[in-house]
Design a protein around this motif. Sequence first.
Motif, PDB file in Angstrom:
ATOM      1  N   GLN A  47       0.907  -0.949  -0.240  1.00 12.52           N
ATOM      2  CA  GLN A  47      -0.130  -0.151   0.349  1.00 12.52           C
ATOM      3  C   GLN A  47       1.089   1.236  -0.100  1.00 12.52           C
ATOM      4  O   GLN A  47       2.316   1.104   0.378  1.00 12.52           O
ATOM      5  N   GLN A  48       0.460   2.461  -0.764  1.00 13.89           N
ATOM      6  CA  GLN A  48       1.249   3.266  -0.486  1.00 13.89           C
ATOM      7  C   GLN A  48      -0.085   4.503  -0.327  1.00 13.89           C
ATOM      8  O   GLN A  48      -1.142   4.418  -0.322  1.00 13.89           O
ATOM      9  N   PRO A  49       0.504   5.898   0.224  1.00 14.21           N
ATOM     10  CA  PRO A  49       2.097   6.108   0.368  1.00 14.21           C
ATOM     11  C   PRO A  49       2.403   5.445   1.208  1.00 14.21           C
ATOM     12  O   PRO A  49       1.900   5.179   2.649  1.00 14.21           O
ATOM     13  N   MET A  50       3.924   4.929   0.535  1.00 15.75           N
ATOM     14  CA  MET A  50       4.548   4.101   2.024  1.00 15.75           C
ATOM     15  C   MET A  50       5.945   5.119   2.587  1.00 15.75           C
ATOM     16  O   MET A  50       6.505   5.697   1.726  1.00 15.75           O
ATOM     17  N   MET A  51       6.617   4.030   3.801  1.00 19.08           N
ATOM     18  CA  MET A  51       6.673   5.022   4.583  1.00 19.08           C
ATOM     19  C   MET A  51       8.215   3.801   4.757  1.00 19.08           C
ATOM     20  O   MET A  51       7.730   3.112   5.001  1.00 19.08           O
ATOM     21  N   TYR A  52       8.900   4.589   5.383  1.00 20.67           N
ATOM     22  CA  TYR A  52      10.701   3.734   5.187  1.00 20.67           C
ATOM     23  C   TYR A  52      11.288   4.725   5.736  1.00 20.67           C
ATOM     24  O   TYR A  52      12.535   5.395   5.072  1.00 20.67           O
ATOM     25  N   LYS A  53      11.803   4.995   7.439  1.00 24.85           N
ATOM     26  CA  LYS A  53      13.059   5.181   8.224  1.00 24.85           C
ATOM     27  C   LYS A  53      12.652   6.955   7.852  1.00 24.85           C
ATOM     28  O   LYS A  53      14.467   7.647   7.583  1.00 24.85           O
ATOM     29  N   GLY A  54      11.871   7.693   7.412  1.00 23.60           N
ATOM     30  CA  GLY A  54      11.528   9.188   7.591  1.00 23.60           C
ATOM     31  C   GLY A  54      11.284   9.405   6.177  1.00 23.60           C
ATOM     32  O   GLY A  54      11.592  11.040   5.559  1.00 23.60           O
ATOM     33  N   LEU A  55      11.096   8.083   5.090  1.00 22.96           N
ATOM     34  CA  LEU A  55      11.298   8.545   3.581  1.00 22.96           C
ATOM     35  C   LEU A  55       9.722   8.219   3.559  1.00 22.96           C
ATOM     36  O   LEU A  55       8.991   7.328   4.091  1.00 22.96           O
ATOM     37  N   VAL A  56       9.118   8.920   2.648  1.00 21.08           N
ATOM     38  CA  VAL A  56       7.487   8.166   1.963  1.00 21.08           C
ATOM     39  C   VAL A  56       7.500   8.672   0.649  1.00 21.08           C
ATOM     40  O   VAL A  56       8.147   9.273   0.149  1.00 21.08           O
ATOM     41  N   ILE A  57       6.767   8.080  -0.007  1.00 17.67           N
ATOM     42  CA  ILE A  57       6.925   7.694  -1.175  1.00 17.67           C
ATOM     43  C   ILE A  57       5.296   7.003  -1.792  1.00 17.67           C
ATOM     44  O   ILE A  57       4.676   6.623  -1.403  1.00 17.67           O
ATOM     45  N   VAL A  58       5.364   7.578  -3.352  1.00 17.23           N
ATOM     46  CA  VAL A  58       4.056   7.727  -3.900  1.00 17.23           C
ATOM     47  C   VAL A  58       4.532   7.387  -5.363  1.00 17.23           C
ATOM     48  O   VAL A  58       5.551   8.355  -6.117  1.00 17.23           O
ATOM     49  N   PHE A  59       4.046   6.188  -5.503  1.00 18.27           N
ATOM     50  CA  PHE A  59       5.049   5.100  -7.073  1.00 18.27           C
ATOM     51  C   PHE A  59       3.993   5.418  -8.078  1.00 18.27           C
ATOM     52  O   PHE A  59       3.039   3.957  -7.639  1.00 18.27           O
ATOM     53  N   ASN A  60       4.686   4.951  -9.342  1.00 16.83           N
ATOM     54  CA  ASN A  60       3.186   5.141 -10.497  1.00 16.83           C
ATOM     55  C   ASN A  60       4.413   4.100 -11.345  1.00 16.83           C
ATOM     56  O   ASN A  60       5.490   4.487 -12.279  1.00 16.83           O
ATOM     57  N   GLY A  61       4.413   2.727 -11.493  1.00 18.17           N
ATOM     58  CA  GLY A  61       5.401   2.251 -12.357  1.00 18.17           C
ATOM     59  C   GLY A  61       5.624   0.865 -11.160  1.00 18.17           C
ATOM     60  O   GLY A  61       5.369   0.275 -11.111  1.00 18.17           O
ATOM     61  N   GLU A  62       6.953   0.758 -12.289  1.00 21.96           N
ATOM     62  CA  GLU A  62       7.684  -0.767 -11.750  1.00 21.96           C
ATOM     63  C   GLU A  62       8.618  -1.240 -12.517  1.00 21.96           C
ATOM     64  O   GLU A  62       9.027  -0.181 -13.260  1.00 21.96           O
ATOM     65  N   ILE A  63      10.049  -1.108 -11.483  1.00 19.07           N
ATOM     66  CA  ILE A  63      11.186  -1.562 -11.292  1.00 19.07           C
ATOM     67  C   ILE A  63      11.042  -3.029 -11.027  1.00 19.07           C
ATOM     68  O   ILE A  63      11.388  -4.168 -10.785  1.00 19.07           O
ATOM     69  N   TYR A  64      11.527  -3.216 -12.851  1.00 20.56           N
ATOM     70  CA  TYR A  64      11.225  -5.007 -12.706  1.00 20.56           C
ATOM     71  C   TYR A  64      12.539  -5.568 -12.300  1.00 20.56           C
ATOM     72  O   TYR A  64      12.597  -6.501 -12.297  1.00 20.56           O
ATOM     73  N   ASN A  65      14.138  -4.984 -12.471  1.00 14.01           N
ATOM     74  CA  ASN A  65      15.298  -6.108 -11.700  1.00 14.01           C
ATOM     75  C   ASN A  65      15.043  -5.730 -10.218  1.00 14.01           C
ATOM     76  O   ASN A  65      16.012  -5.327  -9.745  1.00 14.01           O
TER      77      ASN A  65
END
Length: 611
Positions: free
Chosen positions: A56-74
């Motif tokens: 689920q998003q927005p995703m949080m990790y150690k003070g970082l927050v992201i909204v992401f559209n796409g795929e990182i295949y590798n």
Amino acid sequence: MCGIFGTLNDEYAIRKEQIFEGLLHRGPDEQGCFSLYNVQLYHTRLAIQDLTVSGQQPMMYKGLVIVFNGEIYNHMELRQKYGLSAASNSDTLTILMLFERIGMKMLEEFDGMFAFALYDTQNLKLYLARDRAGKKPLYIYKKGVSYVFSSELNVLYRSCRPEINYAALADYLYLGHYYRKATPYHLVNELENGHYMIIDTLLGHAEDVCWFKMEDAYRNEQGIGYEDALSQLDQHLDTAVKRRIESADLDVGSFLSGGIDSGLVTAMAAGHQSRLKTFTVKVPGSFDESALAEKVATRYGTDHTVVEIDFSDLANDIEKIISNHGEPNSDNSAIPSYYVAREAKKYITVVLNGDGADELFGGYRRYVPFKHLDFFNPGYFTKMGAGMLTKILPVANQKQSLYTYAYRLLKFAGYADPVKIYCSASSDLFVGFEEAFIIKPEMLAITGDLERYNGYSISPLKKLLLMDFESMLFSRLLPKMDIATMGHSIEGRSPFLAREILNFAPGLPDQYKIKNIRTKHILRTLAKKYLPAELIEQPKRGFEIPLQKWVDHELREVMQTYLLAPDALYPHIIKKSFIEQLITRRIGISEERRAKILFCVFSLEVWHKSL
């Protein structure tokens, strides 16, 4: 695949419900938002990978927050390379972990399609980024220290109400699409492919950083033998297809036409997924590719479907199809793309396609003359002779005829201005009719890029391929496919736009792409390994759209209602008398070009009325 939206120093009364409603088709599965200090982030999710709550998003990790559209295949390969581990297999989480490790240098490692906003809450920096080709869109409104960004222009416009940029509309009409950063609005730009922006959220200052330049790849010619190049291409494409299948928790299908691009992708995909779902579109009045596609489906034992599409509702659908884009769009292939995506959604949610192959490997017939002649720097006598011949020869009317081909070559050679040469070689709309404009097209950005490319020590073919990648593919074809697929909540994946292929294909010698008059030479050679012989020498057709027929019959009434309306927008930019003369055929011009110009202006009017 998803939709993202965000604000910094918000001065607009933007309702959360309004944002989610506007982007719901991009992410019908989940919606979420985040707010801290002066930053707001919104996300709508189409669940493809890591279908559990951990994605689920927005995703949080150690003070970082992201909204992401796409795929990182590798991304799983990158976790192993950098020693990253987590319970979740989300590629979004990989981005956050890798950013913590190496910052924005991570972009160079990604094989994927993406647009994201990453907020570093500790250092108060906001990062907006896009992939190498610009597969996933991102538009940014900036007024002072206030920012609004969105996956789609329609949602951004309803939020900010930016003013129309009439000079940009003139450029659109001349080129047929918005070039690079340009949009129909003041204060709104598209973040370019291979770029990211760093925004200081405390001060509002922004820096635009180019992290990938396609022109550098074209200037770096590879000294590689043909057999080695063929072997590397085979390996790169198979790896790209494999990644795009394995990085999905849903079945991945494949568009399968009668051409070699989709045929190669399908053949390789069948080696990585059992009982691959494939489907072919059959359109009445067009060349029927279903028999050729069936041969590939049979060879690889795919779960094959032939989908018949008709355009009986075109007059009722056309305004929706155009207005979905959020800006004027002269590409009439958006019409079949809309219907194809609608039908595909009945069978699959993730589909492979052959986007990018033509622009990287020389698939269009107009590339052939640029392999043999430098139309960007024609000699004096060539220009004079070509100009005189085009004035006395009959206008070319038959779309696919040799005479039409020769006639267009003469037009290329008759122009001294690189912008006219490129526009004539690509969209072929208003070149030669500049006197029809009230607001003259400035074309400053494309002029600067063409002059720079023309100064490089690269071949005319490479100049045209580079220009098509940066203009036609980025600004026209990829947005068209993104809107068509995401409008029906379907994700399109393009193996030919993989990281390795984008670094490999531009540096190949010209003769590997165009051999004599043979287009896509190296791809056709590779196809001998995978495809039936009947497919290999097939010419590129695409959708053979009966635009002339539509303009004069199915769409005639609705188009004339818009074009002849007393409150039409275009008479502020081009002379209304010119369009009226086109409608009544009082201008010497081919039927195909007449239809394209009328559709281009019609698209402008539909967009404007939809605001």
